[in-house]
Design a protein around this motif. Structure first.
Motif, short mmCIF file in Angstrom:
data_model
loop_
_atom_site.label_atom_id
_atom_site.label_comp_id
_atom_site.label_asym_id
_atom_site.label_seq_id
_atom_site.Cartn_x
_atom_site.Cartn_y
_atom_site.Cartn_z
N LYS A 211 0.94 -1.41 -0.32
CA LYS A 211 -0.32 -0.12 0.23
C LYS A 211 0.93 1.35 0.12
N PHE A 212 0.28 2.20 -0.50
CA PHE A 212 1.11 3.24 -0.33
C PHE A 212 0.89 4.57 0.77
N ASP A 213 1.60 4.67 1.29
CA ASP A 213 1.81 6.00 2.10
C ASP A 213 0.97 7.22 2.31
N VAL A 214 1.92 7.71 0.97
CA VAL A 214 1.30 8.98 0.22
C VAL A 214 0.39 8.65 -0.71
N ILE A 215 -0.97 9.29 -1.12
CA ILE A 215 -1.39 9.17 -2.50
C ILE A 215 -1.97 11.02 -2.89
N ASP A 216 -1.13 10.79 -3.72
CA ASP A 216 -1.95 12.43 -3.77
C ASP A 216 -2.63 12.36 -4.92
N LEU A 217 -3.96 13.42 -5.31
CA LEU A 217 -4.51 13.47 -5.88
C LEU A 217 -4.72 14.34 -6.23
N ASP A 218 -4.65 15.16 -7.61
CA ASP A 218 -4.78 16.55 -8.19
C ASP A 218 -4.88 16.35 -9.51
N PRO A 219 -6.13 15.82 -9.67
CA PRO A 219 -6.28 16.21 -11.36
C PRO A 219 -7.02 17.24 -11.66
N TYR A 220 -7.61 17.40 -12.80
CA TYR A 220 -8.62 18.29 -14.06
C TYR A 220 -9.68 18.43 -13.96
N GLY A 221 -10.62 18.92 -12.85
CA GLY A 221 -11.57 18.85 -12.01
C GLY A 221 -11.72 18.26 -10.64
N SER A 222 -12.61 17.05 -10.48
CA SER A 222 -12.80 16.55 -9.51
C SER A 222 -11.65 15.40 -9.05
N ALA A 223 -11.68 15.27 -7.82
CA ALA A 223 -11.54 13.84 -7.13
C ALA A 223 -12.60 13.21 -6.88
N ALA A 224 -13.11 13.29 -6.40
CA ALA A 224 -14.39 12.30 -6.49
C ALA A 224 -14.68 10.79 -7.23
N PRO A 225 -14.26 11.03 -8.64
CA PRO A 225 -14.24 9.52 -8.47
C PRO A 225 -12.76 8.88 -8.46
N PHE A 226 -11.80 9.00 -7.72
CA PHE A 226 -10.87 8.23 -7.71
C PHE A 226 -11.22 7.90 -5.74
N LEU A 227 -11.62 8.49 -5.26
CA LEU A 227 -12.12 8.21 -3.42
C LEU A 227 -11.66 7.02 -3.27
N ASP A 228 -12.94 6.58 -3.78
CA ASP A 228 -13.28 5.18 -3.01
C ASP A 228 -11.30 4.15 -2.82
N ALA A 229 -10.97 4.47 -4.04
CA ALA A 229 -9.84 3.15 -4.74
C ALA A 229 -8.80 3.97 -3.73
N ALA A 230 -9.14 5.58 -3.16
CA ALA A 230 -7.80 6.13 -3.04
C ALA A 230 -7.71 5.42 -0.83
N VAL A 231 -9.04 5.93 -0.57
CA VAL A 231 -9.36 5.40 0.61
C VAL A 231 -8.90 3.83 0.92
N GLN A 232 -8.33 3.37 0.07
CA GLN A 232 -8.54 1.83 -0.05
C GLN A 232 -6.77 1.48 0.40
N GLY A 233 -6.32 2.25 -1.03
CA GLY A 233 -4.93 1.65 -1.11
C GLY A 233 -4.04 2.54 -0.26
N VAL A 234 -4.43 3.07 0.64
CA VAL A 234 -3.66 4.36 0.99
C VAL A 234 -3.46 3.20 2.99
N ALA A 235 -1.99 3.00 3.43
CA ALA A 235 -2.10 2.76 4.42
C ALA A 235 -2.35 2.82 5.64
N ASN A 236 -2.23 1.88 5.84
CA ASN A 236 -2.90 2.90 7.59
C ASN A 236 -2.08 3.81 8.24
#
Length: 567
Positions: A211-236
């Protein structure tokens, strides 16, 4: 840090092998961007986001130290349990343990990396303080720490294990490869990857060590489509760095789009939209995290230029999930005046969580108008003030080993953040209150003094210069203006029967109001809190064309940054 001035990223046009490039110098990174004949960008770059990247470098640097200490604490407990029968071999403190073990470096995912500028700057400019290095000398790779004794920080990169530079666009990934070579970046650490960010984050769930210790989401527009994957892919205990530029949506111009994306209704024409946007985004991240037994802890949540940026840690914490209804709620906004109430969705009653109650009255107490409802939104703290204070200290004491391009702006932003009330969601705007009553604005210091003299708390807000964040009730706010108007009368032509001003001013004040400003009341730390716009035409830039076909972008993307009248 060698300079305290704010420096704009430099760019020049150069030609290599018959191809035009724009050369950008930002921080310690030197980048080439292909330029087409019509001067459009093949790979996206917006110089206004320099502050975003500067702030992210600072937040990730601070996170690296927090993470190392948390990892060391866990390892120390295991070590002590294993050696509990041999006290002489067990280290007593985390610092003792840090000095004798080598901790794994962070895994960072730049999920929507474009040319890799952000990732290259993270590798080159993220740092840890000398104080931390002294306590964790064993974490330094063989060959030394890179510390020459002349700075309060070190350029040692052992705390970074891997940076994945991901983008779906082959043109962007190709550009990232070139820029990594051009910057002599360590290819064993920084690794371009062409692929779907969602797939990459979902696949990282398979094994906790990946898992990733830091996930950076900086999209053109909304980050909403990526949030479900991000909260699972980031480390505790890992950190999400999330940007959303769809302020037209979060600000309430398209309520139906906002609800579809964030499952939250904004408040059209709400005067507190800058903060409401942050709280809508945090609520969405929390809701996604709660689904998997995780909860968020906001570190810093800010509005900058045309976007919002939040830094949140995500923890496996089922107890916090149980309590989450206390931190999520709705806004009840009067349809005729700036009065509003905030109510959580849940409440604790005899050790049981039950549905909370709505506003104290069914209609606005000042005007008799109905309430409009926005939300759900995050009602908990927006910031971790100990982290914010440490960030300010590092800027003031020039802890970074490099020049920070937007140091002055960042210091002003963080200084404003540090002064905000942590437990008061949303705010009033003084000009909006006075406009409702058609009265002259009282001095801001006098208004804040009146609130404090009455026993209430008050602060500003980092994005809105005229904001009043206060725990005072609506009735006191209006009584304060009623008293002000007795000495600064409103023209009778504005007090027609049934008007909002007439309804509010027909009621006599019931609170004592004292506008006396105490000595030293307005003294604050010197900082550039609300600077001028960074440059001309500083808003969102056109989407990069890359190698994607036109049909890859859909109509909903256009609603992010352009009002309907200007499409």
């Amino acid at each position: 840090m060698t300079s305290s001035s704010s420096k704009k990223a430099k760019d020049v046009i150069v030609e290599r092998d018959g191809v035009k490039y724009k050369k950008i110098e930002e921080g310690q990174a030197h980048m080439y961007y292909k330029v087409k004949d019509d001067n459009s960008q093949e790979v996206f770059y917006n110089p206004v986001q320099v502050q975003n990247r500067d702030l992210s470098i600072l937040m990730i640097s601070l996170f690296a130290e927090r993470r190392a200490k948390r990892v060391a604490e866990k390892l120390l407990k295991k070590h002590q349990n294993k050696n509990k029968d041999d006290p002489s071999s067990a280290e007593k403190t985390v610092d003792d343990f840090l000095s004798k073990v080598r901790l794994p470096g962070m895994r960072i995912l730049d999920a929507l990396a474009a040319s890799g500028l952000r990732s290259i700057r993270y590798l080159k400019e993220c740092y840890v303080s000398k104080e931390f290095i002294k306590a964790s000398s064993a974490s330094t790779p063989e060959g030394g720490s890179g510390d020459n004794g002349s700075s309060s920080s070190t350029n040692d990169k052992s705390f970074i294990g891997e940076i994945v530079v991901n983008d779906l666009d082959p043109a962007a990934v190709e550009q990232a490869h070139e820029n990594i070579k051009f910057n002599d970046a360590d290819a064993t650490i920084i690794k371009p990857h062409c692929g779907d960010a969602l797939d990459l984050m979902y696949r990282s769930r398979a094994a906790s060590e990946k898992k990733f210790d830091v996930i950076d989401l900086d999209p053109y527009g909304s980050a909403a489509p990526f949030l479900d994957a991000a909260v699972q892919g980031v480390a505790n205990g890992g950190m999400l760095c999330v940007t959303c530029t769809d302020m037209v949506v979060l600000g309430g111009s398209h309520p139906e789009t906002c609800f579809g994306r964030y499952r939250s209704m904004p408040m059209p024409n709400g005067r507190y939209l800058q903060e409401l946007a942050l709280r809508i985004l945090l609520q969405t991240i929390e809701a996604k995290a709660n689904t998997y037994g995780r909860s968020i802890r906001p570190i810093l949540s800010v509005g900058m230029a045309f976007y919002v940026r939040v830094f949140v840690e995500v923890h496996d914490d089922k107890a916090a999930v149980v309590k989450s209804s206390l931190n999520i709620g709705h806004v009840y906004q009067s349809a005729q005046c700036p009065s509003f109430f905030v109510a959580a969705q849940g409440m604790l009653k005899k050790n049981n969580y039950v549905p909370s109650r709505g506003p104290p009255a069914s209609v606005c107490e000042e005007t008799g108008a109905e309430f409009k409802i926005a939300g759900p939104i995050w009602l908990g703290p927006l910031h971790n003030f100990s982290v914010v204070d440490e960030a300010i200290k590092r800027l003031e004491n020039d802890i970074s080993p490099f020049t920070v391009p937007t140091k002055t702006r960042m210091h002003g932003l963080l200084s404003s953040v540090s002064e905000e009330l942590s437990d008061v969601p949303l705010y009033y705007k003084l000009p909006d209150l006075c406009k409702t009553l058609h009265c002259a604005n009282p001095p801001m210091d006098s208004v804040k003094a009146a609130l404090i003299n009455a026993g209430y708390r008050v602060s500003g807000q980092h994005k809105e210069p005229q904001a009043l964040k206060t725990n005072a009730p609506n009735r006191f706010i209006w009584d304060m203006l009623r008293v002000w108007i007795k000495d600064h009368p409103v023209s009778e032509k504005h007090l027609t029967e049934g008007s909002t001003a007439q309804k509010i001013l027909s009621v006599e004040p019931v609170h004592e109001v004292d506008f006396t400003v105490p000595k030293d009341f307005a003294k604050r730390k010197k900082a550039c809190r609300f600077p001028m716009n960074p440059e001309k035409n500083w808003g969102p830039k056109p989407r990069a064309t890359g190698k994607r076909k036109a049909q890859d972008t859909n109509d909903t993307d256009n609603v992010d940054s352009v009002p309907p009248s200007k499409k």
